[in-house]
Design a protein around this motif. Sequence first.
Motif, PDB file in Angstrom:
ATOM      1  N   PRO A 120     -13.765 -10.138 -32.752  1.00 44.89           N
ATOM      2  CA  PRO A 120     -13.448 -11.452 -32.168  1.00 44.89           C
ATOM      3  C   PRO A 120     -14.368 -12.567 -32.655  1.00 44.89           C
ATOM      4  N   GLU A 121     -15.563 -12.220 -33.122  1.00 44.11           N
ATOM      5  CA  GLU A 121     -16.496 -13.245 -33.593  1.00 44.11           C
ATOM      6  C   GLU A 121     -16.077 -13.855 -34.925  1.00 44.11           C
ATOM      7  N   SER A 122     -15.025 -13.343 -35.546  1.00 45.48           N
ATOM      8  CA  SER A 122     -14.559 -13.854 -36.842  1.00 45.48           C
ATOM      9  C   SER A 122     -13.557 -14.993 -36.699  1.00 45.48           C
ATOM     10  N   PHE A 123     -13.249 -15.390 -35.456  1.00 45.57           N
ATOM     11  CA  PHE A 123     -12.246 -16.420 -35.223  1.00 45.57           C
ATOM     12  C   PHE A 123     -12.903 -17.694 -34.695  1.00 45.57           C
ATOM     13  N   GLY A 124     -12.574 -18.827 -35.328  1.00 47.32           N
ATOM     14  CA  GLY A 124     -13.097 -20.100 -34.866  1.00 47.32           C
ATOM     15  C   GLY A 124     -13.543 -20.984 -36.006  1.00 47.32           C
ATOM     16  N   PRO A 125     -13.889 -22.241 -35.734  1.00 48.84           N
ATOM     17  CA  PRO A 125     -14.328 -23.176 -36.777  1.00 48.84           C
ATOM     18  C   PRO A 125     -15.511 -22.629 -37.566  1.00 48.84           C
ATOM     19  N   GLY A 126     -15.384 -22.669 -38.888  1.00 51.92           N
ATOM     20  CA  GLY A 126     -16.453 -22.190 -39.747  1.00 51.92           C
ATOM     21  C   GLY A 126     -16.507 -20.688 -39.894  1.00 51.92           C
ATOM     22  N   LYS A 127     -15.576 -19.971 -39.257  1.00 55.16           N
ATOM     23  CA  LYS A 127     -15.560 -18.512 -39.329  1.00 55.16           C
ATOM     24  C   LYS A 127     -14.551 -18.047 -40.393  1.00 55.16           C
ATOM     25  N   LEU A 128     -14.416 -16.720 -40.508  1.00 51.70           N
ATOM     26  CA  LEU A 128     -13.494 -16.155 -41.495  1.00 51.70           C
ATOM     27  C   LEU A 128     -12.068 -16.635 -41.255  1.00 51.70           C
ATOM     28  N   PHE A 129     -11.658 -16.652 -39.981  1.00 47.54           N
ATOM     29  CA  PHE A 129     -10.330 -17.147 -39.609  1.00 47.54           C
ATOM     30  C   PHE A 129     -10.527 -18.425 -38.783  1.00 47.54           C
ATOM     31  N   VAL A 130     -10.255 -19.549 -39.409  1.00 48.01           N
ATOM     32  CA  VAL A 130     -10.530 -20.851 -38.790  1.00 48.01           C
ATOM     33  C   VAL A 130      -9.737 -21.047 -37.504  1.00 48.01           C
ATOM     34  N   SER A 131      -8.462 -20.658 -37.519  1.00 50.99           N
ATOM     35  CA  SER A 131      -7.599 -20.756 -36.333  1.00 50.99           C
ATOM     36  C   SER A 131      -7.682 -22.140 -35.703  1.00 50.99           C
ATOM     37  N   ALA A 132      -7.386 -23.181 -36.500  1.00 54.59           N
ATOM     38  CA  ALA A 132      -7.619 -24.556 -36.074  1.00 54.59           C
ATOM     39  C   ALA A 132      -6.850 -24.921 -34.811  1.00 54.59           C
ATOM     40  N   GLN A 133      -5.581 -24.534 -34.758  1.00 53.25           N
ATOM     41  CA  GLN A 133      -4.775 -24.909 -33.595  1.00 53.25           C
ATOM     42  C   GLN A 133      -5.271 -24.222 -32.329  1.00 53.25           C
ATOM     43  N   ALA A 134      -5.621 -22.939 -32.439  1.00 47.61           N
ATOM     44  CA  ALA A 134      -6.135 -22.227 -31.275  1.00 47.61           C
ATOM     45  C   ALA A 134      -7.455 -22.831 -30.817  1.00 47.61           C
ATOM     46  N   ALA A 193      -0.570 -16.951 -33.284  1.00 43.08           N
ATOM     47  CA  ALA A 193      -1.789 -17.297 -34.026  1.00 43.08           C
ATOM     48  C   ALA A 193      -2.352 -18.651 -33.626  1.00 43.08           C
ATOM     49  N   PHE A 194      -1.505 -19.551 -33.139  1.00 42.87           N
ATOM     50  CA  PHE A 194      -1.962 -20.887 -32.777  1.00 42.87           C
ATOM     51  C   PHE A 194      -2.524 -20.964 -31.359  1.00 42.87           C
ATOM     52  N   THR A 195      -2.479 -19.859 -30.604  1.00 50.23           N
ATOM     53  CA  THR A 195      -2.934 -19.912 -29.210  1.00 50.23           C
ATOM     54  C   THR A 195      -3.894 -18.784 -28.838  1.00 50.23           C
ATOM     55  N   ILE A 196      -3.512 -17.541 -29.029  1.00 53.13           N
ATOM     56  CA  ILE A 196      -4.267 -16.390 -28.526  1.00 53.13           C
ATOM     57  C   ILE A 196      -5.707 -16.318 -29.035  1.00 53.13           C
ATOM     58  N   PRO A 197      -6.011 -16.621 -30.315  1.00 55.80           N
ATOM     59  CA  PRO A 197      -7.412 -16.537 -30.756  1.00 55.80           C
ATOM     60  C   PRO A 197      -8.369 -17.418 -29.967  1.00 55.80           C
ATOM     61  N   GLY A 198      -7.848 -18.426 -29.256  1.00 51.01           N
ATOM     62  CA  GLY A 198      -8.715 -19.249 -28.422  1.00 51.01           C
ATOM     63  C   GLY A 198      -9.451 -18.437 -27.370  1.00 51.01           C
ATOM     64  N   ILE A 199      -8.869 -17.323 -26.936  1.00 50.71           N
ATOM     65  CA  ILE A 199      -9.523 -16.455 -25.950  1.00 50.71           C
ATOM     66  C   ILE A 199     -10.816 -15.907 -26.522  1.00 50.71           C
ATOM     67  N   TRP A 200     -10.789 -15.489 -27.787  1.00 52.33           N
ATOM     68  CA  TRP A 200     -11.983 -14.914 -28.415  1.00 52.33           C
ATOM     69  C   TRP A 200     -13.012 -15.997 -28.718  1.00 52.33           C
ATOM     70  N   MET A 201     -12.544 -17.213 -28.999  1.00 51.62           N
ATOM     71  CA  MET A 201     -13.482 -18.308 -29.288  1.00 51.62           C
ATOM     72  C   MET A 201     -14.306 -18.684 -28.062  1.00 51.62           C
ATOM     73  N   HIS A 206     -12.873 -10.886 -22.149  1.00 53.91           N
ATOM     74  CA  HIS A 206     -11.634 -10.159 -21.878  1.00 53.91           C
ATOM     75  C   HIS A 206     -11.137  -9.522 -23.174  1.00 53.91           C
ATOM     76  N   ASP A 207     -10.943  -8.247 -23.153  1.00 51.86           N
ATOM     77  CA  ASP A 207     -10.457  -7.518 -24.313  1.00 51.86           C
ATOM     78  C   ASP A 207      -8.927  -7.549 -24.304  1.00 51.86           C
ATOM     79  N   VAL A 208      -8.365  -8.499 -25.050  1.00 54.56           N
ATOM     80  CA  VAL A 208      -6.908  -8.657 -25.070  1.00 54.56           C
ATOM     81  C   VAL A 208      -6.292  -7.461 -25.780  1.00 54.56           C
ATOM     82  N   SER A 209      -5.454  -6.737 -25.085  1.00 56.18           N
ATOM     83  CA  SER A 209      -4.835  -5.544 -25.654  1.00 56.18           C
ATOM     84  C   SER A 209      -3.595  -5.909 -26.445  1.00 56.18           C
ATOM     85  N   TRP A 210      -3.164  -4.982 -27.288  1.00 47.96           N
ATOM     86  CA  TRP A 210      -1.943  -5.217 -28.055  1.00 47.96           C
ATOM     87  C   TRP A 210      -0.733  -5.272 -27.130  1.00 47.96           C
ATOM     88  N   ILE A 211      -0.820  -4.596 -25.982  1.00 49.29           N
ATOM     89  CA  ILE A 211       0.295  -4.639 -25.027  1.00 49.29           C
ATOM     90  C   ILE A 211       0.449  -6.049 -24.460  1.00 49.29           C
TER      91      ILE A 211
END
Length: 580
Positions: free
Chosen positions: A425-439, A87-95, A100-105
């Motif tokens: 993916p647009e829900s991740f980032g500062p001011g979004k639903l999931f802030v994901s501060a570290q990412a 959670a502290f790293t991967i959401p940065g890709i979407w931000m 790139h569509d990160v797969s569950w695999i």
Amino acid sequence: MSSINERTPWRGQISAAGILIGCIGCVIITASSVYTALKMGALPWPTIFTSITALVLLRALGHTSLNEANVTQIIMSAGSMVAGGLAFTIPGIWMLGSGHDVSWIEMLGVALAGTLLGLVCTALIRRRFVEESDLEYPIGTAAAETLMASRAGGATGKKLFGSMAAAGLWCALRDLAGVIPTMLCALPIPGVAFGIYNSPMLLSVGFLVGGAAVAFWLAGGFIANLGIIVGGSAAGLWDVTVAQGIVSSLGMGLMMGSGLGVVVHDILPKAANLSSVSLTPGANGTRAQGGALALFVAAAALLICLILGIAPLHCIIVVVLTFVTTIMSAQSVGQTGIDPMEIFGLIVLLIIAALGESNQVKLFFVAGVVAVACGLAGDVMSDFKTGHILGTSPRAMWIGQAIGALLGAVVSVAVMAALLTAYGPESFGPGKLFVSAQASVVATMVSGIPSVPAFLVGLGAGTVLYCLGIPSMMLGLGVYLPFYMTISATLGACVKWAYDRIAAHRDNAANARSATCAPANTAASTGNLRSATGDNTSADNAPEITHEESGIIIASGVLGGESIVGVIIALMSVAGGLMG
């Protein structure tokens, strides 16, 4: 105590009931950890909560062993750190909107590779950092105090659970009712997060660590915030933005240098004796463990190369640097109870980028692998400290960690994939639903080190200072962490200083009174001798705990109170999010 631990029969400390309870708890705690890390940008240690839960549930089934309860809580809590690393790293890709569509695999490959490397590294460094060092491991010590207090009862139990309840109530009023402010004495200083974080947990960490370690932590905070940011900006050397880049680069360099110092000063000179850290006594056990660890490393390397697409040379570097950063994680958690796992992932990410890797998605994968390994290392080493105090078998604890971490890897990926599918993916980032501060921090710095000279200065200084016996990791944490965290921990250390002096004054006064009232007759003296030598084994005549032990118990309760409330709030948030 290490010899006792090695002789403890490990099979009796892992039961079917304990594994079942641990796995169910692992699923719940891991899911809540993913949501908490993404939503709140925080990850409270679940160890105290899981220790009490495991003990209560096992006792309801007639199991009373503290060691069994310890192994069960290890299974329950291990997955939370894997969740944090993702959670502290991967959401940065979407931000960054890389497309790139990160797969569950791919996410599962990150989680499993980091888990396997974390388990290997902690098996290798356990003895050095738990049994042979003087590191405090405040979270692990608090968990041991909690479990022992449940058996001790009386005044000891009242102190621990009373302080736990008080801290829990305080945090509920702060985080749920909102009647207590989160930050106190905040000042609007450009570029500096100045204030007192209203956190009983952070105060108790400062109390438990205390002394010179917190002094260097504070020194690092002064150098970074009042020196580089405020002083340098006021002198016109740079603006606030540039100063913040220098500070983050210097802090990362100091922490990386401290890890290299451990390798140079402590690991390499003893490289020939690394097999002595075996979790299984005896030559056959050592060979078996060595073979298993080698398979883990090979599996992790294959995942990094084949699933994540990292070049073989870079894969080798990632594996080697993961060993270095897990050492840094073990030292950081041992000294402060804080595990900046995403920072260690960011350090390796920047090094791989400097070596020619330009694909940002792959760089995030590298950061995720290292962050998972370092998060798990902090959890594993803290749990090993708990077991070292209680006498739990290292092999039983390591097996428990492996079960919980591997299950947690699957659960955390499933939750991350579900949230991504549900909200996008647009829900991740500062001011979004999931802030994901570290990412967000990782995403900001993925383009490179803000100040390479400051990083190199920190790298060299950290290595040299550690070899000279100066805690450069604490200095680096003070430079990197927000100033309000440093100030709050320092206040806890000040409380410890005052408490020790008041306790010493009381002890001196009590000794003076005892000397004037000492019995003169031989019978009384003989009775005192029997009591002192332990011949009188009555529970009523058990020795009272010292003032120092009492302070540790209360601080452990305060630490546990906030962590328990944090986990409960996380569970409530998960339930509310699912219902919403």
